[in-house]
Scaffold this active site. Structure first.
Site, PDB file in Angstrom:
ATOM      1  CD  GLU A  37      -3.217  -0.311  -0.033  1.00  0.00           C
ATOM      2  OE1 GLU A  37      -3.008   0.161  -1.148  1.00  0.00           O
ATOM      3  OE2 GLU A  37      -3.368  -1.383   0.592  1.00  0.00           O
ATOM      4  CG  HIS A  38      -0.007   4.902   0.665  1.00  0.00           C
ATOM      5  ND1 HIS A  38      -0.558   6.204   0.049  1.00  0.00           N
ATOM      6  CD2 HIS A  38      -1.367   4.524   1.167  1.00  0.00           C
ATOM      7  CE1 HIS A  38      -2.170   6.280   0.290  1.00  0.00           C
ATOM      8  NE2 HIS A  38      -2.177   5.344   1.024  1.00  0.00           N
ATOM      9  N   GLY A 125     -16.596   4.577  -3.603  1.00  0.00           N
ATOM     10  CA  GLY A 125     -16.136   5.583  -2.540  1.00  0.00           C
ATOM     11  C   GLY A 125     -15.655   4.382  -1.533  1.00  0.00           C
ATOM     12  CG  LEU A 128     -13.742  -2.371  -2.415  1.00  0.00           C
ATOM     13  CD1 LEU A 128     -14.883  -2.952  -2.434  1.00  0.00           C
ATOM     14  CD2 LEU A 128     -12.475  -2.996  -2.149  1.00  0.00           C
ATOM     15  CB  SER A 129     -10.361   0.336  -7.984  1.00  0.00           C
ATOM     16  OG  SER A 129      -9.119   0.633  -7.347  1.00  0.00           O
ATOM     17  CB  SER A 131     -12.604   5.964 -10.239  1.00  0.00           C
ATOM     18  OG  SER A 131     -11.432   5.744  -9.493  1.00  0.00           O
ATOM     19  CD  GLU A 163      -8.561   7.979 -10.935  1.00  0.00           C
ATOM     20  OE1 GLU A 163      -8.910   7.186 -11.578  1.00  0.00           O
ATOM     21  OE2 GLU A 163      -9.125   8.109  -9.810  1.00  0.00           O
ATOM     22  CG  ASP A 175      -6.173   1.855  -7.788  1.00  0.00           C
ATOM     23  OD1 ASP A 175      -5.553   0.997  -7.168  1.00  0.00           O
ATOM     24  OD2 ASP A 175      -6.467   2.712  -7.646  1.00  0.00           O
ATOM     25  CE1 TYR A 225      -2.740   7.592  -3.090  1.00  0.00           C
ATOM     26  CE2 TYR A 225      -2.163   9.216  -4.679  1.00  0.00           C
ATOM     27  CZ  TYR A 225      -2.392   7.867  -4.444  1.00  0.00           C
ATOM     28  OH  TYR A 225      -1.799   6.887  -5.137  1.00  0.00           O
TER      29      TYR A 225
HETATM   30  C1  GLA Z   1      -5.260   4.726  -4.505  1.00  0.00           C
HETATM   31  C2  GLA Z   1      -4.560   4.871  -5.751  1.00  0.00           C
HETATM   32  C3  GLA Z   1      -3.312   3.661  -5.860  1.00  0.00           C
HETATM   33  C4  GLA Z   1      -2.519   3.543  -4.619  1.00  0.00           C
HETATM   34  C5  GLA Z   1      -3.222   3.494  -3.482  1.00  0.00           C
HETATM   35  C6  GLA Z   1      -2.519   3.312  -2.265  1.00  0.00           C
HETATM   36  O1  GLA Z   1      -6.010   3.635  -4.422  1.00  0.00           O
HETATM   37  O2  GLA Z   1      -5.369   4.874  -6.624  1.00  0.00           O
HETATM   38  O3  GLA Z   1      -2.614   3.879  -7.114  1.00  0.00           O
HETATM   39  O4  GLA Z   1      -1.515   4.430  -4.592  1.00  0.00           O
HETATM   40  O5  GLA Z   1      -4.107   4.407  -3.146  1.00  0.00           O
HETATM   41  O6  GLA Z   1      -1.860   2.082  -2.297  1.00  0.00           O
END
Ligand code: GLA
Length: 392
Positions: A37-38, A125, A128-129, A131, A163, A175, A225
């Site tokens: 993550e991140h 929201g 879970l991506s 978008s 995006e 994502d 972010y």
């Molecule tokens: C969001 C961003 C991803 C990633 C995550 C964190 O989902 O869209 O690209 O950076 O945060 O892991």
């Protein structure tokens, strides 16, 4: 989350709502990130899987330069001229479609308008991506109409640009890549620097991946972010002064961060510690998965959560509470927040015979302070995006 593709088929719904047959139906899944993550915008490693839930886009060409979109879940319908779309005048969800259409047009698609119907099974929201799923399904559908079918990585990159440019979200590549490239039954290990990947079979031997939605919308997500990205750049600058070969936190080891923790800004050291240890954890988790060591995989997930909570500070009280509740149930191997943070979901690996206890614990102990009660969703790794029907 609703079951996959409830009737009627988007093709039939298109015919009914738009009044003529569609030309193409495309589908792209949401995702849940298991670990990593991140790390994507730090050129590191991520290990997500696609959900079985997808966003569906049915479309047919127009020749008047207009895009008309029926968003069935939102019960909304909008029409705009491709020359004339502006973020100020249309609801936020239109920017993904307008952005993808514009970028396809710039890359030579013969797109002179389209009728589009959207249906999404991916909660919006929830981290879970949804978008990315919308962008990818739209790009596949409009690319087919415009006779510009992109290769997999080109498709993912175009959606990520949409995006950035149109939704003003400076996300990494995870994502869109997993939505395009995932394979059913597998987790997706992506090296975000080299953009190479491996499909690792997710053999869970009597365990299940659970996703629990906190019901909290990630309101702080956008500003925090961008701030984390800046802090990572600042940390890179610190290490680059000592070694000019450092281009991203990917080039820094957790050991090096430990050595310098005393001579760098405390916050930057914590951010760098998360990213560097998370990269190591992600590779270790991939190795654990390859050898079927689920207990180790789960342990790494829980460690990832502590790092996100304490060092990267992108969790929130509701996510921490869910992690605590779920993690205390016997049979749960690991649990962590997933996605950008500040709300959204947690992901866990739990023994099949403990799922009922997880549901009961969440139901009894979690106070939903957000949009509603937390739901426990059982998931399996779904397939990547595809054109389901074309030339109808
Ligand atoms: C969001 C961003 C991803 C990633 C995550 C964190 O989902 O869209 O690209 O950076 O945060 O892991």
């Amino acid at each position: 989350m609703r079951p996959p593709s409830p009737a009627p088929h988007p093709r039939d719904e298109f015919a009914c709502r738009v009044g003529r047959p569609c030309f193409v139906v495309a589908r792209a899944p949401g995702r849940v990130n298991l670990i990593g993550e991140h790390t994507d915008y730090n050129e590191g490693f991520v290990l997500p899987m696609a959900l079985e839930q997808s966003t569906w886009v049915a479309a047919a060409p127009r020749d008047d330069g207009h895009i008309r979109v029926v968003a069935t879940d939102l019960d909304d319908e909008r029409t705009w001229s491709m020359q004339d779309w502006s973020a100020a005048r249309y609801p936020a969800w239109t920017r993904y479609i307008a952005g993808v259409a514009e970028l396809l047009h710039r890359r030579g698609a013969r797109l002179d308008g389209a009728d589009v119907l959207i249906r999404s099974e991916v909660p919006v929201g929830g981290g879970l991506s949804s978008s990315a799923a919308l962008e990818v399904a739209t790009a596949l559908a409009l690319g087919t109409i415009g006779d510009r079918v992109l290769g997999a990585t080109e498709l993912a990159d175009l959606c990520r640009s949409a995006e950035h440019e149109f939704a003003q979200v400076p996300c990494g590549i995870m994502d869109q890549y997993v939505s395009v490239l995932a394979q059913a039954g597998c987790a997706f290990l992506l090296d975000c620097r080299t953009r190479t990947w491996e499909h690792i079979p997710l053999d869970l031997h009597g365990h299940t991946v659970l996703v629990v939605n906190s019901g909290v919308h990630h309101a702080l997500a956008a500003s925090e972010y961008a701030l984390r990205q800046q802090q990572c750049r600042d940390a890179v600058a610190f290490f680059r002064q000592r070694d000019p070969r450092v281009r991203a936190l990917r080039d820094v080891s957790a050991d090096l961060v430990r050595q310098h923790a005393g001579d760098m800004d405390r916050v930057l050291a914590a951010r760098a510690r998360h990213v560097t240890t998370e990269n190591e954890r992600t590779l270790a988790a991939a190795a654990a998965l390859r050898r079927g060591d689920l207990a180790e995989f789960g342990r790494l997930m829980s460690e990832s959560h502590r790092s996100l909570r304490d060092d990267y500070q992108v969790s929130c009280p509701e996510l921490d509470r869910l992690v605590e509740i779920v993690g205390a149930v016997p049979g749960v191997l690991g649990v962590r927040m997933t996605g950008g943070g500040f709300g959204g979901c947690v992901v866990a690996i739990a023994r099949d015979d403990s799922i009922a206890a997880v549901e009961a614990a969440v139901h009894e102990k979690y106070d939903a302070t957000g949009d509603g009660p937390a739901h426990v969703i059982q998931t399996r790794p779904g397939a990547g995006a595809a054109i389901e029907v074309s030339g109808v």
